[in-house]
Design a protein around this motif. Structure first.
Motif, PDB file in Angstrom:
ATOM      1  N   MET A  27     -16.825  -6.354  46.808  1.00 35.55           N
ATOM      2  CA  MET A  27     -15.808  -7.075  46.046  1.00 35.55           C
ATOM      3  C   MET A  27     -15.531  -8.404  46.728  1.00 35.55           C
ATOM      4  N   ALA A  28     -15.152  -9.394  45.944  1.00 34.52           N
ATOM      5  CA  ALA A  28     -14.820 -10.707  46.483  1.00 34.52           C
ATOM      6  C   ALA A  28     -13.434 -11.103  45.996  1.00 34.52           C
ATOM      7  N   LEU A  29     -12.580 -11.556  46.909  1.00 35.09           N
ATOM      8  CA  LEU A  29     -11.243 -12.024  46.575  1.00 35.09           C
ATOM      9  C   LEU A  29     -11.333 -13.504  46.218  1.00 35.09           C
ATOM     10  N   CYS A  30     -10.854 -13.861  45.027  1.00 35.15           N
ATOM     11  CA  CYS A  30     -11.090 -15.199  44.486  1.00 35.15           C
ATOM     12  C   CYS A  30      -9.791 -15.876  44.071  1.00 35.15           C
ATOM     13  N   GLU A  31      -9.832 -17.201  44.067  1.00 30.78           N
ATOM     14  CA  GLU A  31      -8.761 -18.018  43.521  1.00 30.78           C
ATOM     15  C   GLU A  31      -9.323 -18.884  42.402  1.00 30.78           C
ATOM     16  N   ILE A  32      -8.620 -18.927  41.264  1.00 32.05           N
ATOM     17  CA  ILE A  32      -9.117 -19.633  40.092  1.00 32.05           C
ATOM     18  C   ILE A  32      -9.235 -21.127  40.347  1.00 32.05           C
ATOM     19  N   LYS A  33      -8.190 -21.718  40.909  1.00 35.92           N
ATOM     20  CA  LYS A  33      -8.138 -23.174  41.041  1.00 35.92           C
ATOM     21  C   LYS A  33      -9.309 -23.709  41.854  1.00 35.92           C
ATOM     22  N   ALA A  34      -9.534 -23.092  43.003  1.00 37.11           N
ATOM     23  CA  ALA A  34     -10.611 -23.558  43.875  1.00 37.11           C
ATOM     24  C   ALA A  34     -11.924 -22.843  43.595  1.00 37.11           C
TER      25      ALA A  34
ATOM     26  N   GLU B  95     -13.436 -10.174  42.150  1.00 38.79           N
ATOM     27  CA  GLU B  95     -14.742 -10.089  41.492  1.00 38.79           C
ATOM     28  C   GLU B  95     -15.492  -8.891  42.058  1.00 38.79           C
ATOM     29  N   VAL B  96     -15.999  -8.040  41.173  1.00 38.33           N
ATOM     30  CA  VAL B  96     -16.635  -6.786  41.576  1.00 38.33           C
ATOM     31  C   VAL B  96     -18.128  -6.847  41.299  1.00 38.33           C
ATOM     32  N   HIS B  97     -18.908  -6.368  42.244  1.00 39.23           N
ATOM     33  CA  HIS B  97     -20.357  -6.272  42.069  1.00 39.23           C
ATOM     34  C   HIS B  97     -20.703  -4.789  41.952  1.00 39.23           C
ATOM     35  N   PRO B  98     -20.797  -4.271  40.717  1.00 40.40           N
ATOM     36  CA  PRO B  98     -20.927  -2.824  40.509  1.00 40.40           C
ATOM     37  C   PRO B  98     -22.204  -2.263  41.117  1.00 40.40           C
TER      38      PRO B  98
ATOM     39  N   GLY C 128      -2.745 -17.689  53.360  1.00 40.60           N
ATOM     40  CA  GLY C 128      -1.706 -18.207  54.224  1.00 40.60           C
ATOM     41  C   GLY C 128      -0.297 -17.982  53.745  1.00 40.60           C
ATOM     42  N   ASN C 129      -0.071 -17.687  52.457  1.00 39.33           N
ATOM     43  CA  ASN C 129       1.274 -17.380  52.016  1.00 39.33           C
ATOM     44  C   ASN C 129       1.206 -16.478  50.791  1.00 39.33           C
ATOM     45  N   VAL C 130       2.306 -15.755  50.571  1.00 36.98           N
ATOM     46  CA  VAL C 130       2.286 -14.682  49.584  1.00 36.98           C
ATOM     47  C   VAL C 130       2.155 -15.180  48.158  1.00 36.98           C
ATOM     48  N   THR C 131       2.526 -16.429  47.885  1.00 39.99           N
ATOM     49  CA  THR C 131       2.480 -16.907  46.505  1.00 39.99           C
ATOM     50  C   THR C 131       1.149 -17.559  46.160  1.00 39.99           C
ATOM     51  N   ALA C 132       0.227 -17.600  47.103  1.00 39.97           N
ATOM     52  CA  ALA C 132      -1.032 -18.286  46.833  1.00 39.97           C
ATOM     53  C   ALA C 132      -2.245 -17.390  46.970  1.00 39.97           C
ATOM     54  N   GLY C 133      -2.067 -16.111  47.134  1.00 41.13           N
ATOM     55  CA  GLY C 133      -3.241 -15.269  47.283  1.00 41.13           C
ATOM     56  C   GLY C 133      -2.911 -13.802  47.291  1.00 41.13           C
ATOM     57  N   PHE C 134      -3.706 -13.049  47.992  1.00 38.12           N
ATOM     58  CA  PHE C 134      -3.590 -11.601  48.031  1.00 38.12           C
ATOM     59  C   PHE C 134      -2.842 -11.157  49.281  1.00 38.12           C
TER      60      PHE C 134
ATOM     61  N   GLY D  73     -22.805  -8.214  32.268  1.00 40.20           N
ATOM     62  CA  GLY D  73     -21.547  -8.931  32.174  1.00 40.20           C
ATOM     63  C   GLY D  73     -20.907  -9.205  33.518  1.00 40.20           C
ATOM     64  N   SER D  74     -19.659  -9.684  33.457  1.00 41.91           N
ATOM     65  CA  SER D  74     -18.864 -10.028  34.633  1.00 41.91           C
ATOM     66  C   SER D  74     -17.714  -9.035  34.752  1.00 41.91           C
ATOM     67  N   LEU D  75     -17.520  -8.485  35.942  1.00 47.66           N
ATOM     68  CA  LEU D  75     -16.532  -7.426  36.166  1.00 47.66           C
ATOM     69  C   LEU D  75     -15.465  -7.920  37.141  1.00 47.66           C
ATOM     70  N   LEU D  76     -14.200  -7.900  36.676  1.00 49.89           N
ATOM     71  CA  LEU D  76     -13.079  -8.399  37.471  1.00 49.89           C
ATOM     72  C   LEU D  76     -11.973  -7.368  37.554  1.00 49.89           C
ATOM     73  N   LEU D  77     -11.166  -7.484  38.600  1.00 47.56           N
ATOM     74  CA  LEU D  77      -9.906  -6.755  38.713  1.00 47.56           C
ATOM     75  C   LEU D  77      -8.767  -7.762  38.746  1.00 47.56           C
ATOM     76  N   GLY D  78      -7.680  -7.460  38.038  1.00 49.82           N
ATOM     77  CA  GLY D  78      -6.483  -8.277  38.120  1.00 49.82           C
ATOM     78  C   GLY D  78      -6.383  -9.431  37.149  1.00 49.82           C
TER      79      GLY D  78
END
Length: 233
Positions: free
Chosen positions: A209-216, A42-45, A10-16, A148-153
């Motif tokens: 790939m899954a777009l994720c937020e740490i807090k939630a 999060e990437v699922h190779p 919903g806003n540029v400072t809280a996500g992608f 293992g766990s594969l992430l971007l960013g």
């Protein structure tokens, strides 16, 4: 180039922000806002990340400062099993060992990077915009660990569950192969020539790939072409 723009939270400072060229919706880009420290991918190779050789290629546009994680692969035994960072230099972690390559000072635009490595001699090379730098050596004879766990960013500590060294900027066309690409293949990728093979570990636009937020710890699956592009720039 005309761009379409969309977002999840919903806003540029809280996500992608997810950008796609309207002429080719298979070339989206992830944008990680500098104000937002919560987002990662999060990437699922496509296959296990047990590698005796690899090539990682990607386009990025980031500030030339600090250490910003492009790709992070961690296991329960190794926080830095495979990790590549950009910023003031390009950093490569492999099996807990580290080396760095110099980057162009003051570069502000899109840069094409390819990092190659092969176990027999431990040879690692950085290709920048299709030009090879001086080869270096790391982890001769090593094989990266699967499971293992594969992430971007973002980089993640698998024991503490914490995140660090976030990317601030743009990331696109990231592919990971389980082999060392030839010089003509790397140059063709840097020139955006059509018909180049996608990665067999990560294939941009094909790998889930899954777009994720740490807090939630809320993740949503990203598909290409992206269905949520809503605004034209």
């Amino acid at each position: 180039m005309q761009l379409n723009l969309g977002w999840f939270t919903g806003n540029v400072t809280a996500g992608f922000w997810v950008i796609s060229d309207t002429k080719s919706s298979t070339f989206p880009a992830f944008y990680f806002p500098v104000e937002n420290v919560e987002s990662f991918v999060e990437v699922h190779p496509l296959r296990a990340v047990s590698l005796q050789a690899f090539t990682l290629c990607f386009w990025s546009r980031a500030q030339p400062q600090g250490s910003q994680t492009v790709l992070s692969y961690s296991t329960g035994e190794s926080e830095h099993e495979l990790e590549v960072t950009v910023g003031s230099e390009l950093g490569l972690w492999l099996g807990g060992h580290f080396l760095s390559f110099p980057l162009q000072r003051g570069a502000q635009g899109w840069l094409h990077h390819c990092v190659t490595w092969a176990a027999p001699e431990g040879t690692a090379t950085l290709w920048l915009n299709g030009a090879a730098g001086k080869a270096r050596s790391i982890q001769k004879g090593y094989v990266s660990r699967a499971g293992g766990s594969l992430l971007l960013g973002k980089a993640r500590d698998p024991l503490l569950g914490t995140f660090s060294n976030g990317l601030a900027g743009w990331l696109s066309r990231l592919n990971l192969w389980s082999r060392v690409l030839s010089a003509p293949e790397v140059r063709a990728l840097a020139l955006c020539r059509a018909g180049q093979p996608a990665g067999d570990v990560i294939a941009w636009g094909q790998t889930p790939m899954a777009l994720c937020e740490i807090k939630a710890m809320n993740c949503r699956i990203w598909h290409s072409p992206a269905p949520w592009l809503v605004t034209s720039l």
